[in-house]
Design an enzyme around this catalytic site. Sequence first.
Site, PDB file in Angstrom:
ATOM      1  N   ASP A  67       0.823  -1.205   0.000  1.00 26.16           N
ATOM      2  CA  ASP A  67       0.000   0.000   0.000  1.00 26.16           C
ATOM      3  C   ASP A  67       0.858   1.256   0.000  1.00 26.16           C
ATOM      4  O   ASP A  67       2.077   1.194   0.198  1.00 26.16           O
ATOM      5  CB  ASP A  67      -0.949  -0.004   1.214  1.00 26.16           C
ATOM      6  CG  ASP A  67      -0.229  -0.333   2.524  1.00 26.16           C
ATOM      7  OD1 ASP A  67       1.010  -0.298   2.548  1.00 26.16           O
ATOM      8  OD2 ASP A  67      -0.908  -0.619   3.523  1.00 26.16           O
ATOM      9  N   ASN A 136      -7.120  -2.728  14.427  1.00 26.52           N
ATOM     10  CA  ASN A 136      -8.509  -3.034  14.079  1.00 26.52           C
ATOM     11  C   ASN A 136      -8.614  -4.223  13.122  1.00 26.52           C
ATOM     12  O   ASN A 136      -9.661  -4.451  12.528  1.00 26.52           O
ATOM     13  CB  ASN A 136      -9.207  -1.799  13.485  1.00 26.52           C
ATOM     14  CG  ASN A 136      -8.569  -1.348  12.166  1.00 26.52           C
ATOM     15  OD1 ASN A 136      -7.627  -1.978  11.679  1.00 26.52           O
ATOM     16  ND2 ASN A 136      -9.074  -0.273  11.601  1.00 26.52           N
ATOM     17  N   HIS A 138      -6.881  -4.670  10.284  1.00 25.63           N
ATOM     18  CA  HIS A 138      -6.641  -4.436   8.850  1.00 25.63           C
ATOM     19  C   HIS A 138      -5.339  -5.073   8.391  1.00 25.63           C
ATOM     20  O   HIS A 138      -4.396  -5.237   9.163  1.00 25.63           O
ATOM     21  CB  HIS A 138      -6.728  -2.942   8.488  1.00 25.63           C
ATOM     22  CG  HIS A 138      -5.585  -2.072   8.918  1.00 25.63           C
ATOM     23  ND1 HIS A 138      -5.770  -0.839   9.498  1.00 25.63           N
ATOM     24  CD2 HIS A 138      -4.242  -2.221   8.824  1.00 25.63           C
ATOM     25  CE1 HIS A 138      -4.591  -0.279   9.730  1.00 25.63           C
ATOM     26  NE2 HIS A 138      -3.650  -1.101   9.341  1.00 25.63           N
ATOM     27  N   GLU A 143      -9.452  -1.727   5.505  1.00 24.17           N
ATOM     28  CA  GLU A 143     -10.105  -1.450   6.779  1.00 24.17           C
ATOM     29  C   GLU A 143     -11.298  -2.391   6.966  1.00 24.17           C
ATOM     30  O   GLU A 143     -11.767  -3.011   6.004  1.00 24.17           O
ATOM     31  CB  GLU A 143     -10.585   0.007   6.792  1.00 24.17           C
ATOM     32  CG  GLU A 143      -9.462   1.040   6.657  1.00 24.17           C
ATOM     33  CD  GLU A 143      -8.637   1.220   7.929  1.00 24.17           C
ATOM     34  OE1 GLU A 143      -8.492   0.254   8.710  1.00 24.17           O
ATOM     35  OE2 GLU A 143      -8.121   2.333   8.144  1.00 24.17           O
TER      36      GLU A 143
HETATM   37  C1  GLP Z   1      -0.297   0.367   8.738  1.00 26.47           C
HETATM   38  C2  GLP Z   1       0.014  -0.373   7.407  1.00 26.47           C
HETATM   39  C3  GLP Z   1      -0.094  -1.859   7.572  1.00 26.47           C
HETATM   40  C4  GLP Z   1       0.588  -2.240   8.867  1.00 26.47           C
HETATM   41  C5  GLP Z   1      -0.221  -1.742  10.015  1.00 26.47           C
HETATM   42  C6  GLP Z   1       0.439  -1.960  11.377  1.00 26.47           C
HETATM   43  O1  GLP Z   1      -1.385   1.185   8.710  1.00 26.47           O
HETATM   44  N1  GLP Z   1      -0.755   0.024   6.282  1.00 26.47           N
HETATM   45  O2  GLP Z   1       0.481  -2.516   6.444  1.00 26.47           O
HETATM   46  O3  GLP Z   1       0.676  -3.647   8.979  1.00 26.47           O
HETATM   47  O4  GLP Z   1      -0.634  -0.405   9.848  1.00 26.47           O
HETATM   48  O5  GLP Z   1       1.431  -1.032  11.610  1.00 26.47           O
HETATM   49  P1  GLP Z   1       2.436  -1.147  12.846  1.00 26.47           P
HETATM   50  O6  GLP Z   1       3.375  -2.238  12.492  1.00 26.47           O
HETATM   51  O7  GLP Z   1       3.095   0.188  12.884  1.00 26.47           O
HETATM   52  O8  GLP Z   1       1.633  -1.452  14.039  1.00 26.47           O
END
Ligand code: GLP
Length: 262
Positions: A67, A136, A138, A143
């Site tokens: 993404d 959440n 995702h 989402e």
């Molecule tokens: C972000 C990314 C995800 C990631 C997630 C967790 O929003 N788009 O690909 O896995 O949130 O992030 P973190 O590892 O900072 O908790």
Amino acid sequence: MKVLIHNSAELAQQAVADILSNRIAASPASVLGLATGGTMEAVYDRLILALSESGVPVEEVKTFNLDEYWGLAPDHPATYRSYMNSRLFGRAGFPVGRTFLPASDAADPVAESAAYEAKIRDAGGIDLQLLGIGQNGHIGFNEPTSSLASRTRLKTLTESTRMANQQYFDGQEATPKYAITMGIGTILDARDCLLLATGSNKADAVRKMIEGPLGAHCPASALQLHPKATVVLDAAAATDLTLREYYQYVHPDGIDVQPSHG
Ligand code: GLP
């Protein structure tokens, strides 16, 4: 789903880095799906070390990130392109021309999304998709209530996701509202999926993903449909799992051993 529980976040990060570096060593022209987020920072540090210590070549690897934020200048320091260039590609010597992310400044996000899907197809599909998980549930930026059959598209971020990510921006107002993300269907097309979650703030999402009902309320639960999904956890992220003892019995200390009889 293979559930590997390690005693510490460090061991879990190392296990994921080893899987990636072994995969590249075995198939130097692998097509890897990559992820960003705080969870992956230590993984990429360890991967760079593992690759250089064993002299694994990376020139032929192709990568597709899950993404990218939409509506940011490409050279904005908080784009996922900037993250990947500075944390992995530049330091490990990945040829930047073989690394792909959706364009953060795409004028037409619909066309950009279709082109991204086509690029993945032209590369022969993704061999191994690395994933993190949001609090959440995702994956990528899919989402809750994202279609489980979705393809790459523009998504509106939830307020909770924007809150979690505002640390990388100049406050909540400056945090992007949109992202272009691979869809859940795109992710499920990868031949292998590898998800890493560490920390107690992920324990609830991890329980819903592994043991909860399959459903769009927890996008990561779609991995229950994938024939080759591996989830690597530290003890904190595994706290809420009902069948935790079973997973530890099958794979003591998170070691992925094949059973043998006799
Ligand atoms: C972000 C990314 C995800 C990631 C997630 C967790 O929003 N788009 O690909 O896995 O949130 O992030 P973190 O590892 O900072 O908790």
